[in-house]
Design an enzyme around this catalytic site. Structure first.
Site, short mmCIF file in Angstrom:
data_model
loop_
_atom_site.label_atom_id
_atom_site.label_comp_id
_atom_site.label_asym_id
_atom_site.label_seq_id
_atom_site.Cartn_x
_atom_site.Cartn_y
_atom_site.Cartn_z
N THR A 21 85.65 103.59 30.37
CA THR A 21 86.23 104.31 31.60
C THR A 21 86.32 103.01 32.34
OG1 THR A 21 85.23 106.32 31.28
CG2 THR A 21 86.04 105.69 33.51
N GLN A 34 88.41 79.20 37.46
CA GLN A 34 88.54 78.43 38.58
C GLN A 34 89.63 77.97 39.34
OE1 GLN A 34 85.48 77.68 40.39
NE2 GLN A 34 84.04 78.47 38.64
N CYS A 44 76.63 79.61 37.19
CA CYS A 44 76.56 80.78 36.43
C CYS A 44 75.28 80.94 35.92
CB CYS A 44 77.48 80.77 35.32
SG CYS A 44 79.10 81.04 35.70
N HIS A 66 85.28 87.90 41.44
CA HIS A 66 84.27 87.43 42.32
C HIS A 66 84.57 85.94 42.67
CE1 HIS A 66 81.02 85.33 39.96
NE2 HIS A 66 81.78 86.05 38.81
N GLY A 112 85.24 87.07 33.67
CA GLY A 112 85.47 86.17 32.95
C GLY A 112 84.84 86.04 31.54
N1 PLP Z 1 84.56 80.47 33.19
C1 PLP Z 1 84.28 79.78 34.25
C2 PLP Z 1 85.02 78.26 34.19
C3 PLP Z 1 83.67 80.28 35.18
O1 PLP Z 1 83.14 79.16 36.17
C4 PLP Z 1 82.60 81.39 34.95
C5 PLP Z 1 81.68 81.74 36.10
O2 PLP Z 1 81.18 80.82 36.48
C6 PLP Z 1 83.17 82.02 34.11
C7 PLP Z 1 83.86 81.60 33.02
C8 PLP Z 1 82.37 83.43 33.82
O3 PLP Z 1 83.15 84.34 34.82
P1 PLP Z 1 82.08 85.86 35.18
O4 PLP Z 1 81.14 85.50 36.13
O5 PLP Z 1 83.14 86.65 35.68
O6 PLP Z 1 81.62 86.33 33.80
#
Ligand code: PLP
Length: 381
Positions: free
Chosen positions: A239, A181, A329, A203, A73
């Site tokens: 890749t 989300q 995160c 994930h 993300g």
């Molecule tokens: N955007 C939102 C709303 C998230 O909750 C998260 C991760 O918690 C991300 C983006 C980032 O995703 P990634 O962990 O795949 O980089």
């Protein structure tokens, strides 16, 4: 009382089911060729990627040509926002103070570039975006990119997507929504929702880490995001993460199959949690639009100021309960959350995010409330 671990951190990451592990293990054993190679081993890997792309496209009601795989993300959000500035000529960005750092910090960086501007839409004390203010900003900056997340990862608030899309359409703005989300949790008909750009992260929906995608609707052409190879139709060199992509597609399919069931089950657990907390822990409050438009798995608690966030997390962990404080995160970092700060809440009150998943049970909810009650009752009023 059993000390079996209770995992209440599904907004941070989710466990992978056997179905996903199986396809990934098979891919690791069999799909060793480089998908760009012309020989049979390469072609097999290529076919697996394109099958995964078709499967993701089907789930989101877009065409396979609109799906670009990324590392997750964060990369997808970065790519879309920078692409808009660098290749689509977008100079003004309209967003909110509640966005995930991969949007918020990226937009701050873009706003520092020549000619660029960032304009934040007002939010109220429950974290609801002001549509009137959004309309005013969109009118002032036609051609801007509006970037507003579909569901907030900390407080769970859901954006009124269709109303936002309508404003964007009427005012000639592009619409990017961080859908990390919500992918896999709702029936995401992206064309109907009116999004020009959306993103996913495997994930978060029971797939592997390090695999995600961006959706770039057709007619929004853009230049390469990463250079040095022609992968992902020249958009992202490098890749491909074949095993991750295969696992991502399987996980999304798996979520899609049990979407209604999950929604009912997890929604019921969330209601149970809210009821128990209100009955038994009146000193605990809530952050966000908890009784309004909210993701069915997230509850953000506002704890009494006499409790320390780190102590609460550690004590819960010692009791076998995994939850998050602030943005998961960056869990481990217990800086005050910019999201809670933007709601104007009491900064001395620690917040705790409980995010439920399909494998949780009513007994686990009860046990969590019991453990939290002991902590709250022990703390000075
Ligand atoms: N955007 C939102 C709303 C998230 O909750 C998260 C991760 O918690 C991300 C983006 C980032 O995703 P990634 O962990 O795949 O980089």
């Amino acid at each position: 009382m059993s000390k079996q671990r209770i995992y209440f951190d599904h907004a941070a990451s989710t466990p992978m089911p056997g179905e996903v592990l199986e396809v990934m293990q098979a891919a690791m054993a069999e799909l060793y060729g480089n998908p760009s190679s012309l020989h049979e081993a390469g072609r097999r890997a290529r076919v697996a990627i394109e099958q995964a792309r078709r499967s993701v496209a089907r789930c989101l009601k877009v065409t396979p040509a609109e799906v670009f795989f990324t590392s997750g993300g964060t990369e997808a959000n970065n790519a879309i926002l920078w692409e808009c500035y660098l290749h689509l000529g977008v100079k003004h960005f309209i967003s909110s103070p509640l966005e995930h750092p991969s949007v918020r910090i990226t937009l701050e960086a873009i706003a520092g570039q020549p000619g660029a501007g960032l304009h934040l839409v007002d939010v109220d004390a429950l974290g609801r975006v002001s549509l009137d203010h959004l309309d005013e900003l969109a009118r002032r900056y036609p051609g801007a990119l509006v970037s507003l997340m579909h569901a907030n990862n900390e407080i769970g608030n859901l954006l009124p997507v269709k109303a936002v899309a309508e404003i964007c359409r009427d005012r000639g703005c592009l619409f990017h929504s961080d859908t990390v989300q919500t992918i896999g949790k709702f029936d995401m008909d992206l064309p109907r929702l009116g999004m020009d750009f959306a993103v996913g992260s495997a994930h978060k929906f029971h797939g592997p880490k390090g695999a995600g995608f961006m959706i770039v609707r057709q007619g929004r052409p853009s230049g390469p995001w990463m250079t040095g190879g022609s992968q992902e139709r020249n958009m992202r060199a490098g890749t491909e993460n074949v095993y991750g992509i295969v696992g991502l597609a399987r996980a999304l399919d798996w979520m899609q199959d049990s979407m209604q069931e999950n929604r009912l089950w997890v929604g019921r657990l969330r209601n149970q949690l809210l009821l128990l907390l209100r009955e038994e822990l009146p000193r605990v409050g809530f952050n966000g639009d908890v009784d309004g438009s909210c993701l069915y798995g997230i509850v953000n608690l506002s704890l009494p100021a006499s409790l320390d966030a780190v102590v609460v997390l550690v004590r819960l962990d010692m009791e076998g309960i995994s939850v998050s404080s602030g943005s998961a995160c960056s869990s481990g970092s217990l800086e005050p959350s910019p999201v809670i700060a933007a709601l104007g809440g009491d900064p001395s009150r620690p917040s705790l995010r409980v995010s439920l998943g399909k494998n949780n049970t009513p007994d686990e909810v009860r046990r969590f409330v019991e453990v939290l009650r002991a902590m709250v009752e022990d703390s000075p009023a």
